[in-house]
Design an enzyme around this catalytic site. Structure first.
Site, PDB file in Angstrom:
ATOM      1  N   THR A 134      -4.172   0.412  -3.194  1.00  0.00           N
ATOM      2  CA  THR A 134      -5.194   1.747  -3.702  1.00  0.00           C
ATOM      3  C   THR A 134      -5.161   1.911  -5.010  1.00  0.00           C
ATOM      4  O   THR A 134      -4.000   1.702  -5.841  1.00  0.00           O
ATOM      5  CB  THR A 134      -4.295   2.994  -3.137  1.00  0.00           C
ATOM      6  OG1 THR A 134      -4.327   2.945  -1.587  1.00  0.00           O
ATOM      7  CG2 THR A 134      -5.237   4.331  -3.455  1.00  0.00           C
ATOM      8  N   LYS A 191       2.045   4.912  -1.063  1.00  0.00           N
ATOM      9  CA  LYS A 191       1.413   6.153  -1.741  1.00  0.00           C
ATOM     10  C   LYS A 191       1.755   6.992  -0.667  1.00  0.00           C
ATOM     11  O   LYS A 191       2.181   6.951   0.595  1.00  0.00           O
ATOM     12  CB  LYS A 191      -0.146   6.030  -1.669  1.00  0.00           C
ATOM     13  CG  LYS A 191      -0.897   5.763  -0.399  1.00  0.00           C
ATOM     14  CD  LYS A 191      -2.470   5.351  -0.555  1.00  0.00           C
ATOM     15  CE  LYS A 191      -3.041   4.820   0.727  1.00  0.00           C
ATOM     16  NZ  LYS A 191      -4.327   4.704   0.522  1.00  0.00           N
ATOM     17  N   ASN A 240       0.800   7.110   2.993  1.00  0.00           N
ATOM     18  CA  ASN A 240       1.626   6.301   4.126  1.00  0.00           C
ATOM     19  C   ASN A 240       3.156   6.622   4.243  1.00  0.00           C
ATOM     20  O   ASN A 240       3.702   5.684   4.854  1.00  0.00           O
ATOM     21  CB  ASN A 240       1.039   4.841   3.581  1.00  0.00           C
ATOM     22  CG  ASN A 240      -0.374   4.333   3.732  1.00  0.00           C
ATOM     23  OD1 ASN A 240      -1.071   5.159   4.510  1.00  0.00           O
ATOM     24  ND2 ASN A 240      -0.565   3.414   3.021  1.00  0.00           N
ATOM     25  N   ASP A 259       0.975  -1.262   0.027  1.00  0.00           N
ATOM     26  CA  ASP A 259      -0.110   0.161   0.078  1.00  0.00           C
ATOM     27  C   ASP A 259       0.803   1.396  -0.017  1.00  0.00           C
ATOM     28  O   ASP A 259       0.435   2.238   0.701  1.00  0.00           O
ATOM     29  CB  ASP A 259      -0.954   0.104   1.128  1.00  0.00           C
ATOM     30  CG  ASP A 259      -2.190   0.907   0.751  1.00  0.00           C
ATOM     31  OD1 ASP A 259      -2.447   1.564  -0.200  1.00  0.00           O
ATOM     32  OD2 ASP A 259      -2.840   1.281   2.010  1.00  0.00           O
ATOM     33  N   ASP A 299       1.254   2.275   8.503  1.00  0.00           N
ATOM     34  CA  ASP A 299       0.076   1.778   7.881  1.00  0.00           C
ATOM     35  C   ASP A 299       0.406   0.270   7.260  1.00  0.00           C
ATOM     36  O   ASP A 299       0.589   0.396   6.023  1.00  0.00           O
ATOM     37  CB  ASP A 299      -0.734   2.578   7.058  1.00  0.00           C
ATOM     38  CG  ASP A 299      -2.342   2.083   7.150  1.00  0.00           C
ATOM     39  OD1 ASP A 299      -2.457   0.913   7.363  1.00  0.00           O
ATOM     40  OD2 ASP A 299      -3.219   2.914   6.697  1.00  0.00           O
TER      41      ASP A 299
END
Length: 684
Positions: A534, A499, A502, A497, A515
């Site tokens: 995402t 991005k 995060n 994840d 996260d």
């Protein structure tokens, strides 16, 4: 003579005219770029004000702020866990519904006409056709309702439907169309309403059946390829994870009867394993001789292996004796993979001194209770719950980030496994580029995760406020992620994840991964199948449910680089399905803006290769290939690891309780119901 001069003069005039036109085009392009930058700047300002301005009343404030947070911050998506044991999938019996040849053709054509489903393999399409079952609706019936949760995809055989979104008509559809396809990827709410205008006949398939087909195809093929590879003496000493990668890069090639697969005397760098059919091997002892039959080879046998060691000249002919299918690998792919994962080691990550510090830390935190902390301020809000800055009552210089998760929400969204995995991975992660998790607590309503407080703010907020980053700034943050990934991947963990949302800055300005809700320990040479991530950052193999591994993280690293350099990701559509279709078209279909330098573009494209086995970071030299890339030339990796390198953005953090680098958030007045019967570990 005069005529020639006239022509030359006319030519000169034309050249001058074209030059002026080019200059005008350049001028206009520059003006356009400046206007684009201004629009981006104003948009960023607007986003900035929208996410911090608060209406007067507390109640309105709460809903407005949350809506704005969700509007600008991207939500990650996760499918429910797979119902089957992956290995049992090969033996699952799929349902079969008989249909006429005409219906089969109609379904197949509809799938091939659909932007997403046309990317499936022919054998998968065939199985989907067989598994679809008939559904009928009368006139003015509602097949799909916007906002409802769905799990079916439909192909229309007879009749007409109308599609509306928020009450506005989008289109009408007739026979031979697929609709509702996002629901077969993961559990999601429908984005439009589909109502019948006439009586309709449909064919449907549910998500569970679709996912089984997708996963099974890949698993069966991979297992078959692994068996073939294990039977070849050249490969017998190779570790399982290398064989698994080789199986991923094998390509199927077909030959007709009598076709030369290899010609004696020709140069070659390709190795072949026969997966179907038979070949004849012949040799000519001198140029004009009749070729002499040496032997026949069949399924599971191989030829051309010397080409992998670098011997170019073929010493015999290989001719297809009938229709033949071969699995093929070339020398370059072979060289890139052999050598595998041993480069990424744990050295430097866990020395004896560090171990002693962590043990002392554990002893300190294990004695703490929830009542030992005061809440200072909110650092973030998400679908899961909140992150609060908390202070130790007995020592006010010590502050931490406390992630507070609603147990009821976790159970409702079936994310228990993800949360347990997040706790396990974060507690064992001792890297300067990963946010530390010190301790967990729980009560009847919430789970609590006590983490290191990084008060430099979210990278997402800084990117939002600045619009985009310079090359050097992007390089620093990308390098922080590369270090975090090197650490995780050396432990067989994928993150899934990545991005800007995060990545969080500590008080020095160093970026850390936070996260770990989608992180998973999969080991080496293994894959996992759950759809999560995402939308803009999801790798193509996750969308097509082919199984994914650490190479999906390197894909997302390329996307992150692009977003940091430009302010928005390369793949983005008005809804998730359109985004996935753009991703499946590939990075080569994306026009890179001028501000991305040649070396940066080259690295992004090497990270975002469609085939996971060809991605930089996933080859023989692992993460070293990224670190040695031209874009990183002159970068001080040692300084980064030791923390002596000066970050490009140094946040202003005045004290352990300074939350000024975070947006303001309203108080949480939502009181969830208790949930003590969901099987949480007593020690969470």
């Amino acid at each position: 003579m005069g005529t020639l001069r006239d022509l030359q003069y006319a030519l000169q005039e034309k050249i001058e005219e074209l030059r002026q036109r080019d200059a005008l085009i350049d001028e206009l392009e520059l003006e356009l770029d400046q206007k684009d930058e201004l629009i981006q700047k104003l948009q960023n300002e607007l986003d900035k004000y929208r996410s911090v301005i608060r209406p007067a009343t507390q109640q309105v404030q709460k809903h407005s702020a949350l809506r704005e947070q969700q509007r600008t911050k991207r939500q990650a998506i996760s499918a429910e866990p797979t119902a089957f044991d992956i290995q049992d999938l090969r033996h699952v019996t799929l349902p079969f519904y008989p249909k006429s040849q005409q219906s089969k053709e109609l379904i197949k054509e509809a799938i091939l006409d659909n932007d997403f489903m046309k990317n499936l393999e022919m054998s998968q399409i065939q199985e989907i056709v067989d598994c679809m079952y008939p559904v009928e609706y009368g006139q003015e019936s509602c097949i799909i309702k916007e906002g409802d949760v769905g799990s079916l995809v439909y192909v229309m055989e007879e009749g007409k439907v109308e599609v509306t979104k928020e009450g506005v008509k989008l289109c009408t559809m007739g026979p031979g169309k697929v609709f509702g396809e996002l629901a077969i990827l993961y559990n999601c709410t429908r984005t439009a309403t589909v109502k019948t205008l006439t009586n309709v006949k449909l064919w449907a398939i549910d998500r569970q059946c679709f996912q089984t087909i997708m996963m099974r195809t890949g698993l069966i093929k991979h297992a078959e390829y692994m068996e073939f590879l294990k039977s070849v003496p050249t490969f017998q000493g190779l570790p399982e994870e290398i064989l698994s990668k080789l199986a991923d890069v094998l390509e199927e090639t077909h030959y007709g009867e009598g076709e030369y697969i290899i010609r004696q005397g020709a140069r070659g760098d390709t190795f072949f394993i026969i997966s179907k059919g038979k070949v004849n091997v012949t040799r000519e002892d001198s140029p004009n001789d009749v070729p002499k039959y040496l032997r026949g080879l069949g399924k599971g046998e191989w030829f051309g292996e010397k080409a992998l060691q670098g011997e170019d000249i073929r010493t015999a002919n290989v001719i297809a004796a009938e229709a033949v299918t071969c699995l093929v690998i070339d020398r370059d792919s072979f060289k890139h993979l052999i050598g595998g994962l041993e480069d990424v080691s744990n050295k430097g990550y866990e020395d004896a001194g560090a171990k002693a510090i962590y043990e002392a830390e554990n002893a300190f935190f294990s004695n703490l209770k929830l009542v030992d902390f005061n809440i200072i301020d909110t650092l973030g809000v998400g679908g899961f719950g909140r992150v609060e800055l908390v202070q130790l009552k007995s020592d006010e210089t010590k502050t931490f980030a406390m992630k507070i998760l609603k147990k009821r929400h976790i159970v409702d969204t079936r994310q228990q496994e993800h949360i347990r995995s997040e706790k396990q991975i974060m507690q064992e992660a001792h890297s300067d580029f990963i946010v530390r998790l010190y301790r967990t607590f729980k009560d009847s309503k919430y789970l609590y995760m006590l983490m290191e407080a990084c008060l430099g703010g979210e990278l997402w907020t800084i990117l939002r406020d600045r619009g985009s980053f310079e090359d050097a700034t992007t390089r620093f943050y990308t390098a922080c992620v590369v270090e975090a990934f090197a650490y995780l991947h050396s432990k067989g963990i994928i993150y899934r994840d990545l991005k800007p949302e995060n990545l969080i800055l500590d008080h020095r300005g160093y970026a850390k991964l936070v996260d770990f809700g989608f992180a998973k320990k999969i080991g080496f040479g293994k894959k996992t199948w759950t759809f999560c991530g995402t939308p803009e950052y999801v790798a193509p193999e996750i969308i097509l449910n082919k199984g994914h591994d650490i190479s999906a993280d390197y894909w997302s690293l390329g996307i992150l680089m692009y977003e940091l350099l430009t302010g928005s990701p390369p793949f983005s559509g008005p809804d998730p399905m359109k985004t996935y279709n753009i991703i499946l078209r590939g990075i080569d279909m994306i026009e890179f803006p001028k501000k991305i330098t040649k070396n940066a573009a080259n690295l992004i494209k090497k990270l975002c290769r469609d085939n996971p086995s060809e991605r930089l970071g996933n080859l023989k030299n692992g993460v070293k290939d990224i670190q040695k890339h031209k874009w990183f030339e002159g970068f001080n990796w040692e300084g980064l690891r030791k923390g002596t390198l000066t970050p490009p953005i140094i946040p202003d953090v005045s004290s352990p309780t300074d939350t000024s680098n975070f947006d303001s958030f309203p108080e949480d007045n939502d009181d969830p119901p208790p949930d003590d019967n969901s099987g949480w570990d007593t020690d969470f």
